[in-house]
Design a protein around this motif. Structure first.
Motif, PDB file in Angstrom:
ATOM      1  N   ASP A  91       0.846  -1.189   0.000  1.00  0.00           N
ATOM      2  CA  ASP A  91       0.000   0.000   0.000  1.00  0.00           C
ATOM      3  C   ASP A  91       0.882   1.238   0.000  1.00  0.00           C
ATOM      4  O   ASP A  91       1.794   1.358   0.827  1.00  0.00           O
ATOM      5  N   PRO A  92       0.629   2.196  -0.907  1.00  0.00           N
ATOM      6  CA  PRO A  92       1.466   3.404  -0.954  1.00  0.00           C
ATOM      7  C   PRO A  92       1.495   4.168   0.361  1.00  0.00           C
ATOM      8  O   PRO A  92       2.507   4.765   0.724  1.00  0.00           O
ATOM      9  N   GLU A  93       0.350   4.171   1.092  1.00  0.00           N
ATOM     10  CA  GLU A  93       0.319   4.927   2.348  1.00  0.00           C
ATOM     11  C   GLU A  93       1.136   4.279   3.454  1.00  0.00           C
ATOM     12  O   GLU A  93       1.366   4.901   4.496  1.00  0.00           O
ATOM     13  N   ASP A  94       1.583   3.033   3.247  1.00  0.00           N
ATOM     14  CA  ASP A  94       2.487   2.382   4.196  1.00  0.00           C
ATOM     15  C   ASP A  94       3.897   2.895   3.911  1.00  0.00           C
ATOM     16  O   ASP A  94       4.717   2.223   3.293  1.00  0.00           O
ATOM     17  N   MET A  95       4.190   4.100   4.378  1.00  0.00           N
ATOM     18  CA  MET A  95       5.373   4.828   3.941  1.00  0.00           C
ATOM     19  C   MET A  95       6.667   4.222   4.485  1.00  0.00           C
ATOM     20  O   MET A  95       6.716   3.731   5.618  1.00  0.00           O
ATOM     21  N   VAL A  96       7.691   4.256   3.655  1.00  0.00           N
ATOM     22  CA  VAL A  96       8.988   3.659   3.964  1.00  0.00           C
ATOM     23  C   VAL A  96       9.915   4.738   4.502  1.00  0.00           C
ATOM     24  O   VAL A  96       9.997   5.845   3.949  1.00  0.00           O
ATOM     25  N   ILE A 186      -5.085   9.905   6.441  1.00  0.00           N
ATOM     26  CA  ILE A 186      -4.499  10.045   7.783  1.00  0.00           C
ATOM     27  C   ILE A 186      -3.076   9.497   7.800  1.00  0.00           C
ATOM     28  O   ILE A 186      -2.159  10.114   8.361  1.00  0.00           O
ATOM     29  N   ALA A 187      -2.875   8.317   7.190  1.00  0.00           N
ATOM     30  CA  ALA A 187      -1.543   7.693   7.203  1.00  0.00           C
ATOM     31  C   ALA A 187      -0.526   8.541   6.448  1.00  0.00           C
ATOM     32  O   ALA A 187       0.617   8.700   6.896  1.00  0.00           O
ATOM     33  N   LEU A 188      -0.918   9.110   5.312  1.00  0.00           N
ATOM     34  CA  LEU A 188       0.007   9.921   4.534  1.00  0.00           C
ATOM     35  C   LEU A 188       0.334  11.240   5.237  1.00  0.00           C
ATOM     36  O   LEU A 188       1.489  11.659   5.293  1.00  0.00           O
ATOM     37  N   ARG A 189      -0.690  11.875   5.783  1.00  0.00           N
ATOM     38  CA  ARG A 189      -0.462  13.177   6.407  1.00  0.00           C
ATOM     39  C   ARG A 189       0.377  13.062   7.676  1.00  0.00           C
ATOM     40  O   ARG A 189       1.095  14.008   8.046  1.00  0.00           O
ATOM     41  N   ARG A 190       0.329  11.914   8.312  1.00  0.00           N
ATOM     42  CA  ARG A 190       1.100  11.718   9.538  1.00  0.00           C
ATOM     43  C   ARG A 190       2.584  11.958   9.302  1.00  0.00           C
ATOM     44  O   ARG A 190       3.298  12.463  10.181  1.00  0.00           O
TER      45      ARG A 190
END
Length: 319
Positions: A91-96, A186-190
């Motif tokens: 998932d793209p929002e699972d940021m590395v 929410i995940a991306l903005r975090r």
């Protein structure tokens, strides 16, 4: 001490030529800088990083759970950034997370999962070119991470546009899709919001190895792009909230309409039930008990009563 096995290791000379490094224990030549990219799972990575800098830096670069931040330490800069996860089946929002230790002569980066921005720079260096200075490398990494975020944000905007169009006809059936968009936002903005603040600060302050004027201009442009992405996320979040409110209102209206219909039906049949129950008691003296047309008269009276109630409800605007 056993040196770790790098994912990438390149020596950039002062004339702009990149050469692969096979042995990390060899000394760097005069001029230029060395870039070493390590995997967090390498058991020798912590000790080697601590030897090249100190345990504080090693701890920051080897920490499993991180958020975007920057900190000046000794003669270098600790920098933590995040990029969207574009690996297959992810998932793209699972940021590395990408962790950097930057000095004038050495750049150490560590990661747990692959990042396309890092691979692109490594491909450039494999061809003999690449960022000329550590500051240029930081700029290239920040730009690469930001550029790959834009399609993900554009996809979110397209999804919320599509949901708004479809919600006109069947709002209550889209709640699951809307919840997915809100979770992704929410995940991306975090991570994007603090990363925006970090790059803005780097572009304004004279920080260690990033003091070159052209670097600050590049970082300022990258910070502006991330600021725009954060604004897009805020817009998607607000639109999602509005759409969710509309869905809740539509669901409430459906429930109210159903309850009104049930109430009207109950109001119509309540007097009819009372009338038939009264006439159904098994005692003497009921009028029309011996008259052959009494049943038809009672049925007609019930229909007339029901019709009158329905007419009254329509007149009051309840139907």
């Amino acid at each position: 001490m056993i040196a770790p096995t790098p994912i990438y290791a390149y020596e950039m000379s002062d004339n702009g030529a990149a050469v692969a490094v096979s042995d990390l224990d060899t000394a760097s030549p005069e001029g230029g800088y060395r870039w070493v990219h390590l995997d967090l799972s390498d058991p020798a990575a912590f000790a080697w990083i601590a030897q090249q800098s100190d345990p504080v830096v090693a701890g920051a670069l080897m920490r499993a759970d991180t958020r975007p931040r920057m900190a000046e330490h000794a003669d270098g800069l600790i920098l933590i950034m995040r990029g969207v996860n574009l690996n297959p089946n992810s998932d793209p929002e699972d940021m590395v997370s990408l962790r950097l230790w930057v000095t004038d002569r050495l750049v150490i980066t560590t990661r747990m999962r692959r990042l396309m921005a890092v691979s692109e720079i490594a491909d450039q260096m494999a061809q003999g070119s690449g960022p000329a200075t550590p500051a240029d490398l930081v700029c290239a990494l920040s730009q690469g991470l930001t550029i790959r975020m834009e399609p993900v944000l554009e996809a979110l905007v397209d999804e919320i546009d599509d949901l708004e169009e479809r919600s006109v006809d069947r709002a209550s059936r889209l709640r699951g899709e809307l919840a997915d968009i809100r979770r992704s936002t929410i995940a991306l903005r975090r991570y994007l919001a603090p990363q925006r603040d970090i790059l803005a600060r780097l572009s304004l302050e004279d920080v260690g190895p990033l003091h070159h004027p052209h670097v600050r201009v590049t970082l300022r442009e990258t910070a502006d792009r991330i600021a725009r992405l954060v604004e897009e996320l805020d817009m998607v979040r607000e639109r999602s909230s509005i759409l969710n409110d509309q869905m809740v209102d539509a669901r409430a209206e459906e429930m109210n309409a159903a309850m009104l219909l049930l109430s009207v039906v109950a109001a119509v049949f309540l007097p009819l039930g009372f009338l038939t129950g009264l006439l159904g008691i098994n005692v003497g003296g009921l009028p029309g008990a011996s008259w052959p047309y009494a049943f038809a008269l009672v049925c007609a009276a019930c229909l007339g009563l029901a019709g009158g109630l329905i007419w009254w409800f329509r007149r009051k605007g309840w139907l």
